[in-house]
Design an enzyme around this catalytic site. Structure first.
Site, short mmCIF file in Angstrom:
data_model
loop_
_atom_site.label_atom_id
_atom_site.label_comp_id
_atom_site.label_asym_id
_atom_site.label_seq_id
_atom_site.Cartn_x
_atom_site.Cartn_y
_atom_site.Cartn_z
N ALA A 9 34.80 32.38 34.58
CA ALA A 9 34.32 31.09 35.09
C ALA A 9 33.38 31.36 36.26
O ALA A 9 33.52 32.36 36.96
CB ALA A 9 35.50 30.24 35.53
N GLY A 39 38.42 33.11 32.23
CA GLY A 39 38.18 32.04 31.26
C GLY A 39 37.55 32.57 29.99
O GLY A 39 37.76 32.01 28.91
N GLU A 98 40.28 33.75 27.99
CA GLU A 98 41.11 32.60 27.57
C GLU A 98 40.51 31.90 26.36
O GLU A 98 41.23 31.35 25.52
CB GLU A 98 41.29 31.64 28.75
CG GLU A 98 42.26 32.21 29.78
CD GLU A 98 42.41 31.35 31.01
OE1 GLU A 98 41.37 30.99 31.58
OE2 GLU A 98 43.54 31.05 31.40
N GLU A 121 42.19 36.58 37.53
CA GLU A 121 42.08 35.43 38.45
C GLU A 121 42.85 35.61 39.75
O GLU A 121 42.46 35.10 40.79
CB GLU A 121 42.57 34.16 37.75
CG GLU A 121 41.63 33.61 36.70
CD GLU A 121 41.84 34.20 35.32
OE1 GLU A 121 42.46 35.28 35.22
OE2 GLU A 121 41.37 33.59 34.34
#
Ligand code: NAD
Length: 714
Positions: free
Chosen positions: A63, A111, A114, A136
């Site tokens: 992200a 992300g 993910e 993260e």
């Protein structure tokens, strides 16, 4: 267009190729576009399945951290909505009724990974340089796109927790052996070929944690999904959580909320179905995403450090310089390390000592590190030989001819440093710069030995040089912008982080770090139990206790430095560090770790322990302070000194102060560095506490009204 969409053999290929960002990242631009491509694929009856991939080197790097930082300042309700919407994309993807494959052509982190976890199948291109993982936690966050729920359901709790709590990244081969990806491909063609074949062969793919409702035909989340390796309530599960909590508390002392939040997400989430599990994760995500710790880790440790790495403190308007040939005087502990990191960056190094034998010994250090690197698979024998061929050893000053930069790292002796400066400086190429790696001697004074003081600068490395990422550059009174720019360019080239400060006793880093050890010594003299002093330091987030680190640095050195400060009139004879180290060194012969006798005992056959004899000289008071008060004394002292450095102009920027404190001496990153600390605890509270500490323990905690005003602007 940030993401391309095409249909091949009835398979929708969604291929990331962002133009608005150097890397594929999840942000305000790419997320809606990704979602809209997915919607098209769901709605198109001719599309039998979906392959998600990228046309860049990486798959999706993660992200956008700037977007994450924005979340921190938002109302938690807004962050909640953002997180829920984000997760709905992934949940819709895995329940869309069509098979979806991630063709992971390169790095997939956070992300990015993910996205892969919400696909029904994952194939990775076997590139050893690619990284896969959920890091993260390093930004003070938790995987907030379903990662805490899907990864443990796929590879088991124990492995998933290890990866997420440490933020570990693995290469595709390792990911495959852990079960994080289902298959590997050896080329891009094979990757796409395998992906499309899988889609066409698995029309009814669903996630193992979902099931088809026989009555309605719809996909619904299953409550009783069996996690590989055992569920939360199984003996393995219970062991994992008990062990995990203990390990996290030992490492973080509760100063970082994210790792414990990850544990809670997994613990709660694995006991409910996927829809409810996502709601659990969203709840914890909002908590950590809006925390001050995340703000500091993202804002200072990630974005701030990036800025410093790029040379934020480099004087503008000076054309780029390049050090091609570097001279090093003194092949001791520091010189040898500087030679290694410079040759690593492809710089030709001339390593000079008083004898060829000494210089060779310095080069041996590089040989040792290369050997270790080969054993760990980090380098090859060929690369090692290349590196060694760049280091020329010598005892002759003439060999320094043509150096763009010479760094002296001889003994810490003013006269010796003056002699070597005079001898080596004439060998510099035109525009060459002379740097001193002194740790204590003021740069403006050393520059007096130089014929070109404008080209003389402090280049302060930390030990061990190959591991410590910071280099403190010190401007003497006459140092030019050009010399600073050249030094910054050199530090960038060896891939370390430069900060630039003005000359001062102990510069910035040694001066402020010294307050940690001296406050530890003051606490000892005040009758505080040494074990409490050490525990409080570590609980506050310092890497080592104040007494242990004093031993490591050496008590005779602390005595020498405080003695010199008294001679120069900067300290009084009654200085606590001077008094205590004088007693320890001169009366008791305890020099610290180096003679195995300091505040600690260092038995040859066991671990160090606090010296019992200390109590005779520093009696432990009957009433002991609360640990919070001891922590406060240890942290506030460092912060007050940093504020003084800013006020006196020793520090030029707040960024350098923060980054320097974290990277040089391990001031806690959760607080964002010494100059962010007042904001971390609340500026008003901080200022009040400084006055209270000054009233109770001494003027060293007192800030002037000008310094108080400065704190309000930080
Ligand atoms: P060291 O004792 O390991 O090495 C010093 C080297 O200088 C020796 O090999 C010695 O033979 C050589 N030398 C002496 N006279 C010389 C001359 N005329 N020409 C060439 N070489 C000569 O010392 P060190 O720990 O590497 O420290 C070197 C400098 O770095 C000191 O100024 C020290 O304050 C500073 N420093 C040390 C550390 C640390 O942790 N050790 C950290 C930062 C800065």
């Amino acid at each position: 267009m940030e993401i391309n969409y095409k249909i091949e053999n009835n398979v929708a290929i969604i291929s990331w190729n962002m133009t608005t960002s150097p890397m594929n990242v999840l942000n305000d631009i790419s997320i809606p576009e990704f979602e809209s491509h997915l919607q098209n694929a769901y709605a198109d009856p001719s599309v039998k399945g979906i392959v998600i991939t990228s046309e860049k080197n990486e798959f999706i790097a993660g992200a956008d951290v700037k977007m994450l930082l924005k979340n921190n300042d938002k109302d938690p309700a807004e962050t909640y909505k953002f997180s829920l919407d984000f997760n709905n994309i992934f949940r819709r993807l895995e329940t869309c009724g069509k098979p979806v494959v991630a063709a992971i052509n390169g790095t997939a982190l956070g992300g990015g990974y993910e996205v892969c976890l919400s696909c029904h199948y994952r194939i990775a291109l076997d590139n050893p340089k690619a990284q896969i993982g959920l890091p993260e936690v390093q930004l003070g966050l938790l995987p907030g796109g379903g990662g805490t729920q899907r990864l443990p359901r796929i590879i088991g709790m124990e492995q998933a927790l290890m990866l997420m709590v440490e933020g570990k990244r693995v290469n595709p081969k390792e990911a495959h052996s852990l079960g994080m990806v289902n298959d590997l491909a050896s080329s891009r063609e094979e990757l796409m070929d395998k992906a499309i074949k899988w889609v066409l062969a698995n029309p009814n793919a669903i996630q193992p944690w979902d099931e088809i409702d026989k009555k309605t035909g719809a996909i619904k989340a299953r409550e009783n999904y069996k996690v590989p390796g055992g569920n939360v309530q199984s003996p393995t599960g219970m062991r994992t959580f008990a062990g995990g909590t203990a390990m996290i508390m030992d490492k973080t002392k509760g100063n970082y909320p994210a790792p414990i939040a990850i544990l809670s997400c997994v613990y709660e989430g694995l006991q409910v179905n996927m829809d409810r599990a996502i709601a659990v994760e969203v709840r914890y995500f909002v908590k950590v995403a809006t925390s001050r710790e995340a703000k500091n880790l993202i804002g200072v440790m990630f974005l701030g450090k990036n800025e410093a790495d790029k040379g934020a403190s480099r004087p503008k308007d000076i054309p780029k310089t390049e050090v091609k040939k570097l001279g090093i005087l003194g092949a001791g502990f520091m010189g040898a390390g500087i030679a290694y990191v410079s040759a690593m960056a492809g710089i030709e190094v001339v390593l000079k000592d008083v004898s060829l034998e000494n210089a060779e010994k310095g080069k041996e250090y590089s040989r040792g590190l290369i050997k270790k690197g080969i054993e760990r698979g980090k380098t090859t024998a060929e690369k090692g030989e290349q590196l060694l061929s760049l280091i020329k050893t010598t005892d002759a000053a003439e060999d320094l001819k043509g150096c763009d930069l010479i760094i002296e790292a001889v003994f810490e002796n003013r006269e010796l440093k003056a002699t070597v400066t005079k001898e080596a400086e004439p060998m510099l190429a035109e525009g060459g710069v002379f740097g001193s790696n002194t740790s204590t001697l003021p740069i403006s004074g050393l520059a007096k030995a130089s014929a070109k003081p404008e080209n003389f600068i402090g280049i302060h490395f930390f030990s061990p040089v190959d591991k410590m990422m910071l280099v403190e550059l010190i401007r003497g009174k006459e140092t030019s912008d050009y010399a600073v720019a050249l030094a910054v360019d050199y530090v960038k080239k060896i891939r370390k982080t430069p900060i630039v400060v003005n000359d001062s006793r102990g510069f910035y880093t040694s001066r402020c770090f010294g307050t940690y050890t001296s406050e530890g010594i003051a606490l000892l003299k005040d009758g505080v139990d040494p074990i409490l002093i050490e525990n409080a330091g570590k609980n506050a987030g310092m890497p080592v206790g104040a007494l242990a680190v004093s031993d490591e640095v050496a008590l005779d050195l602390a005595l020498k430095i405080s003695g010199q400060a008294i001679k120069d009139g900067a300290l009084g004879e009654d200085d606590t560090t001077y008094q205590v180290t004088k007693l320890m060194v001169e009366d008791l012969g305890r020099l610290g770790k180096k003679n195995k006798k300091g505040f600690y005992e260092y038995p040859a056959d066991g671990k160090k322990y606090l010296w019992e004899g200390l109590a005779e000289y520093f009696p432990v008071a009957e009433t002991q302070p609360d640990i919070e008060e001891v922590k406060k004394r240890l942290l506030y002292r460092q912060v007050v000194e940093s504020i003084k450095c800013m006020d006196e102009g020793v520090l030029i920027t707040k960024l350098d102060g923060n980054i320097g404190s974290i990277l040089a001496w391990g001031f806690p990153a959760y607080a964002g560095g010494t100059l962010n600390f007042p904001d971390f605890v609340g500026t008003e509270t901080f200022l009040k506490e400084c006055d209270r500490l000054a009233d109770t323990y001494g003027e060293r905690f007192r800030l002037t009204s000008q310094q108080k005003e400065l704190v309000k602007t930080l």
